[in-house]
Motif scaffolding. Structure first.
Motif, PDB file in Angstrom:
ATOM      1  N   LEU A  12     -10.867 -99.598 -44.110  1.00 31.31           N
ATOM      2  CA  LEU A  12     -10.023 -98.766 -43.255  1.00 31.31           C
ATOM      3  C   LEU A  12     -10.593 -98.794 -41.844  1.00 31.31           C
ATOM      4  CD1 LEU A  12      -7.622 -96.751 -43.307  1.00 31.31           C
ATOM      5  CD2 LEU A  12      -9.298 -94.951 -43.707  1.00 31.31           C
ATOM      6  N   ARG A  13      -9.757 -99.139 -40.881  1.00 29.86           N
ATOM      7  CA  ARG A  13     -10.139 -99.068 -39.467  1.00 29.86           C
ATOM      8  C   ARG A  13      -9.614 -97.733 -38.930  1.00 29.86           C
ATOM      9  NH1 ARG A  13      -9.383-104.428 -40.437  1.00 29.86           N
ATOM     10  NH2 ARG A  13     -10.892-105.839 -39.506  1.00 29.86           N
ATOM     11  N   ILE A  14     -10.475 -97.070 -38.203  1.00 29.91           N
ATOM     12  CA  ILE A  14     -10.145 -95.731 -37.704  1.00 29.91           C
ATOM     13  C   ILE A  14     -10.408 -95.692 -36.205  1.00 29.91           C
ATOM     14  CG2 ILE A  14     -10.675 -93.267 -37.913  1.00 29.91           C
ATOM     15  CD1 ILE A  14     -11.816 -93.981 -40.752  1.00 29.91           C
ATOM     16  N   GLU A  15      -9.450 -95.194 -35.457  1.00 29.74           N
ATOM     17  CA  GLU A  15      -9.602 -95.053 -34.003  1.00 29.74           C
ATOM     18  C   GLU A  15      -9.878 -93.596 -33.662  1.00 29.74           C
ATOM     19  OE1 GLU A  15      -6.136 -96.606 -32.040  1.00 29.74           O
ATOM     20  OE2 GLU A  15      -6.434 -98.614 -32.848  1.00 29.74           O
ATOM     21  N   ILE A  16     -11.010 -93.382 -33.016  1.00 27.33           N
ATOM     22  CA  ILE A  16     -11.380 -92.047 -32.550  1.00 27.33           C
ATOM     23  C   ILE A  16     -11.233 -92.059 -31.026  1.00 27.33           C
ATOM     24  CG2 ILE A  16     -13.203 -90.305 -32.467  1.00 27.33           C
ATOM     25  CD1 ILE A  16     -14.528 -91.819 -34.827  1.00 27.33           C
ATOM     26  N   PRO A  17     -10.575 -91.064 -30.449  1.00 25.79           N
ATOM     27  CA  PRO A  17     -10.442 -91.059 -28.989  1.00 25.79           C
ATOM     28  C   PRO A  17     -11.815 -91.103 -28.308  1.00 25.79           C
ATOM     29  CG  PRO A  17      -9.125 -89.313 -29.977  1.00 25.79           C
ATOM     30  CD  PRO A  17      -9.961 -89.899 -31.069  1.00 25.79           C
ATOM     31  N   ASN A  41     -16.055 -85.083 -25.248  1.00 33.09           N
ATOM     32  CA  ASN A  41     -15.990 -83.691 -25.720  1.00 33.09           C
ATOM     33  C   ASN A  41     -15.710 -83.616 -27.212  1.00 33.09           C
ATOM     34  OD1 ASN A  41     -16.403 -82.516 -23.110  1.00 33.09           O
ATOM     35  ND2 ASN A  41     -14.275 -83.032 -22.627  1.00 33.09           N
ATOM     36  N   LEU A  42     -15.244 -84.712 -27.816  1.00 35.31           N
ATOM     37  CA  LEU A  42     -14.887 -84.715 -29.229  1.00 35.31           C
ATOM     38  C   LEU A  42     -15.952 -85.366 -30.107  1.00 35.31           C
ATOM     39  CD1 LEU A  42     -11.103 -85.737 -29.000  1.00 35.31           C
ATOM     40  CD2 LEU A  42     -12.084 -83.433 -29.129  1.00 35.31           C
ATOM     41  N   ILE A  43     -16.862 -86.140 -29.483  1.00 34.75           N
ATOM     42  CA  ILE A  43     -17.865 -86.886 -30.235  1.00 34.75           C
ATOM     43  C   ILE A  43     -19.262 -86.425 -29.831  1.00 34.75           C
ATOM     44  CG2 ILE A  43     -18.786 -89.166 -30.771  1.00 34.75           C
ATOM     45  CD1 ILE A  43     -16.019 -90.300 -29.957  1.00 34.75           C
ATOM     46  N   PHE A  44     -20.050 -86.046 -30.823  1.00 33.30           N
ATOM     47  CA  PHE A  44     -21.432 -85.623 -30.578  1.00 33.30           C
ATOM     48  C   PHE A  44     -22.357 -86.754 -31.009  1.00 33.30           C
ATOM     49  CE2 PHE A  44     -25.413 -83.693 -32.032  1.00 33.30           C
ATOM     50  CZ  PHE A  44     -25.762 -82.956 -30.906  1.00 33.30           C
ATOM     51  N   ASN A  45     -23.217 -87.191 -30.117  1.00 29.93           N
ATOM     52  CA  ASN A  45     -24.161 -88.268 -30.421  1.00 29.93           C
ATOM     53  C   ASN A  45     -25.519 -87.665 -30.745  1.00 29.93           C
ATOM     54  OD1 ASN A  45     -22.571 -90.728 -29.961  1.00 29.93           O
ATOM     55  ND2 ASN A  45     -22.396 -89.910 -27.895  1.00 29.93           N
ATOM     56  N   THR A  46     -25.901 -87.764 -31.986  1.00 26.54           N
ATOM     57  CA  THR A  46     -27.191 -87.258 -32.428  1.00 26.54           C
ATOM     58  C   THR A  46     -28.271 -88.220 -31.934  1.00 26.54           C
ATOM     59  OG1 THR A  46     -26.114 -86.415 -34.414  1.00 26.54           O
ATOM     60  CG2 THR A  46     -28.509 -86.514 -34.443  1.00 26.54           C
ATOM     61  N   GLU A  47     -29.185 -87.719 -31.136  1.00 21.98           N
ATOM     62  CA  GLU A  47     -30.252 -88.567 -30.592  1.00 21.98           C
ATOM     63  C   GLU A  47     -31.398 -88.659 -31.593  1.00 21.98           C
ATOM     64  OE1 GLU A  47     -31.431 -88.026 -26.507  1.00 21.98           O
ATOM     65  OE2 GLU A  47     -29.648 -86.799 -26.166  1.00 21.98           O
ATOM     66  N   SER A  70     -31.334 -98.799 -36.222  1.00 21.91           N
ATOM     67  CA  SER A  70     -30.860 -99.142 -34.884  1.00 21.91           C
ATOM     68  C   SER A  70     -29.332 -99.174 -34.797  1.00 21.91           C
ATOM     69  CB  SER A  70     -31.434-100.489 -34.438  1.00 21.91           C
ATOM     70  OG  SER A  70     -31.003-101.514 -35.318  1.00 21.91           O
ATOM     71  N   GLU A  71     -28.651 -99.015 -35.928  1.00 16.52           N
ATOM     72  CA  GLU A  71     -27.188 -98.954 -35.939  1.00 16.52           C
ATOM     73  C   GLU A  71     -26.748 -97.544 -36.300  1.00 16.52           C
ATOM     74  OE1 GLU A  71     -25.319-102.133 -38.086  1.00 16.52           O
ATOM     75  OE2 GLU A  71     -26.430-103.646 -36.980  1.00 16.52           O
ATOM     76  N   ARG A  72     -25.478 -97.237 -36.025  1.00 12.84           N
ATOM     77  CA  ARG A  72     -24.989 -95.869 -36.155  1.00 12.84           C
ATOM     78  C   ARG A  72     -23.887 -95.738 -37.196  1.00 12.84           C
ATOM     79  NH1 ARG A  72     -28.264 -92.539 -33.349  1.00 12.84           N
ATOM     80  NH2 ARG A  72     -26.623 -91.146 -32.701  1.00 12.84           N
ATOM     81  N   ASN A  73     -23.954 -94.648 -37.924  1.00 16.31           N
ATOM     82  CA  ASN A  73     -22.840 -94.194 -38.741  1.00 16.31           C
ATOM     83  C   ASN A  73     -22.141 -93.097 -37.962  1.00 16.31           C
ATOM     84  OD1 ASN A  73     -23.131 -95.816 -41.091  1.00 16.31           O
ATOM     85  ND2 ASN A  73     -24.910 -94.610 -41.667  1.00 16.31           N
ATOM     86  N   VAL A  74     -20.879 -92.920 -38.257  1.00 19.81           N
ATOM     87  CA  VAL A  74     -20.084 -91.908 -37.573  1.00 19.81           C
ATOM     88  C   VAL A  74     -19.453 -91.026 -38.640  1.00 19.81           C
ATOM     89  CG1 VAL A  74     -18.193 -91.482 -35.959  1.00 19.81           C
ATOM     90  CG2 VAL A  74     -19.639 -93.521 -35.673  1.00 19.81           C
ATOM     91  N   ILE A  75     -19.723 -89.739 -38.554  1.00 22.43           N
ATOM     92  CA  ILE A  75     -19.218 -88.777 -39.527  1.00 22.43           C
ATOM     93  C   ILE A  75     -18.031 -88.054 -38.912  1.00 22.43           C
ATOM     94  CG2 ILE A  75     -19.849 -86.900 -41.081  1.00 22.43           C
ATOM     95  CD1 ILE A  75     -21.722 -89.469 -41.175  1.00 22.43           C
ATOM     96  N   LEU A  76     -16.887 -88.113 -39.592  1.00 19.96           N
ATOM     97  CA  LEU A  76     -15.669 -87.452 -39.107  1.00 19.96           C
ATOM     98  C   LEU A  76     -15.536 -86.081 -39.746  1.00 19.96           C
ATOM     99  CD1 LEU A  76     -13.127 -90.396 -39.406  1.00 19.96           C
ATOM    100  CD2 LEU A  76     -14.544 -89.794 -37.460  1.00 19.96           C
ATOM    101  N   ASN A  77     -15.046 -85.135 -38.961  1.00 20.08           N
ATOM    102  CA  ASN A  77     -14.860 -83.769 -39.444  1.00 20.08           C
ATOM    103  C   ASN A  77     -13.368 -83.468 -39.573  1.00 20.08           C
ATOM    104  OD1 ASN A  77     -14.881 -81.099 -40.063  1.00 20.08           O
ATOM    105  ND2 ASN A  77     -15.975 -80.422 -38.241  1.00 20.08           N
ATOM    106  N   PRO A  78     -12.793 -83.561 -40.780  1.00 23.95           N
ATOM    107  CA  PRO A  78     -11.364 -83.306 -40.959  1.00 23.95           C
ATOM    108  C   PRO A  78     -10.942 -81.881 -40.619  1.00 23.95           C
ATOM    109  CG  PRO A  78     -12.329 -84.278 -42.943  1.00 23.95           C
ATOM    110  CD  PRO A  78     -13.444 -83.946 -42.023  1.00 23.95           C
ATOM    111  N   ALA A  79     -11.894 -80.956 -40.571  1.00 24.25           N
ATOM    112  CA  ALA A  79     -11.565 -79.561 -40.237  1.00 24.25           C
ATOM    113  C   ALA A  79     -11.524 -79.319 -38.738  1.00 24.25           C
ATOM    114  CB  ALA A  79     -12.589 -78.620 -40.891  1.00 24.25           C
ATOM    115  N   GLN A 137      -5.981 -86.182 -33.563  1.00 21.00           N
ATOM    116  CA  GLN A 137      -6.055 -87.272 -32.591  1.00 21.00           C
ATOM    117  C   GLN A 137      -6.651 -88.551 -33.193  1.00 21.00           C
ATOM    118  OE1 GLN A 137      -7.440 -86.553 -28.607  1.00 21.00           O
ATOM    119  NE2 GLN A 137      -7.090 -84.352 -28.807  1.00 21.00           N
ATOM    120  N   VAL A 138      -7.276 -88.439 -34.343  1.00 16.59           N
ATOM    121  CA  VAL A 138      -7.852 -89.602 -35.010  1.00 16.59           C
ATOM    122  C   VAL A 138      -6.713 -90.419 -35.615  1.00 16.59           C
ATOM    123  CG1 VAL A 138      -9.366 -90.359 -36.892  1.00 16.59           C
ATOM    124  CG2 VAL A 138     -10.005 -88.375 -35.491  1.00 16.59           C
ATOM    125  N   LYS A 139      -6.757 -91.733 -35.404  1.00 15.49           N
ATOM    126  CA  LYS A 139      -5.698 -92.608 -35.890  1.00 15.49           C
ATOM    127  C   LYS A 139      -6.245 -93.494 -37.011  1.00 15.49           C
ATOM    128  CE  LYS A 139      -2.367 -96.040 -34.335  1.00 15.49           C
ATOM    129  NZ  LYS A 139      -1.884 -96.819 -33.178  1.00 15.49           N
TER     130      LYS A 139
END
Length: 155
Positions: A64-69, A73-79, A119-128, A134-136
């Motif tokens: 599944l390909r998912i487009e996040i805007p 303000n919608l994406i938090f990058n955990t350092e 060194s690579e990132r996972n992205v966790i989506l919050n359906p709530a 806005q996620v496609k």
């Protein structure tokens, strides 16, 4: 931002995070729904593989390909440098942190380092999240790869 999810075909269209809510994961405790994705298809494959119990768990999957805007303000990058040094070995800590982020309904997604390839990132989506609409989600496709590798590693 485009992210990728590999899942069993029967669950690929679950956009509610039910599986994660029922069973928990590295970045969410039981009771908190989310959708695990990766920035690269290859990382999504490794993440799926590390959780597979049998070869069959890897044979009937879809991509599944998912487009996040691209809205900061919608994406938090955990350092990673701000994470506890042993975060990859302390699931209680990573679940606690994920629970805090998932509790902020203004955050649609948060990025985290992969425990497999840090060194690579996972992205966790919050359906709530308030702006989750806005996620496609693009139509899923059957996932195929050279399963010789998997047959050597899974029984």
């Amino acid at each position: 931002m485009i992210v990728y999810r590999l899942a069993a075909k029967q669950y690929i269209n679950d956009f509610t995070g039910t599986g994660a809510k029922l069973f928990g994961g590295r970045w969410n405790p039981v009771g908190h729904g989310c959708i695990y994705t990766s920035e690269h298809i290859s990382l999504a494959l490794l993440e799926k593989f590390v959780h597979a119990n049998h070869k069959e768990n890897m044979e009937r999957i879809a991509l599944l390909r998912i487009e996040i805007p691209d809205d900061p303000n919608l994406i938090f990058n955990t350092e990673e440098k701000l994470l506890k040094k042993s975060w990859a070995d302390d699931i209680t800590y990573s679940q606690w942190l994920g629970e805090q982020i998932l509790g902020d309904l203004s955050i649609v997604a948060f990025t985290v380092p992969s425990a497999i390839v840090p060194s690579e990132r996972n992205v966790i989506l919050n359906p709530a999240a308030a702006e989750f609409k806005q996620v496609k989600f693009l139509p899923p496709v059957d996932f195929t790869t050279d399963f010789r590798l998997l047959s050597k590693l899974l029984s």
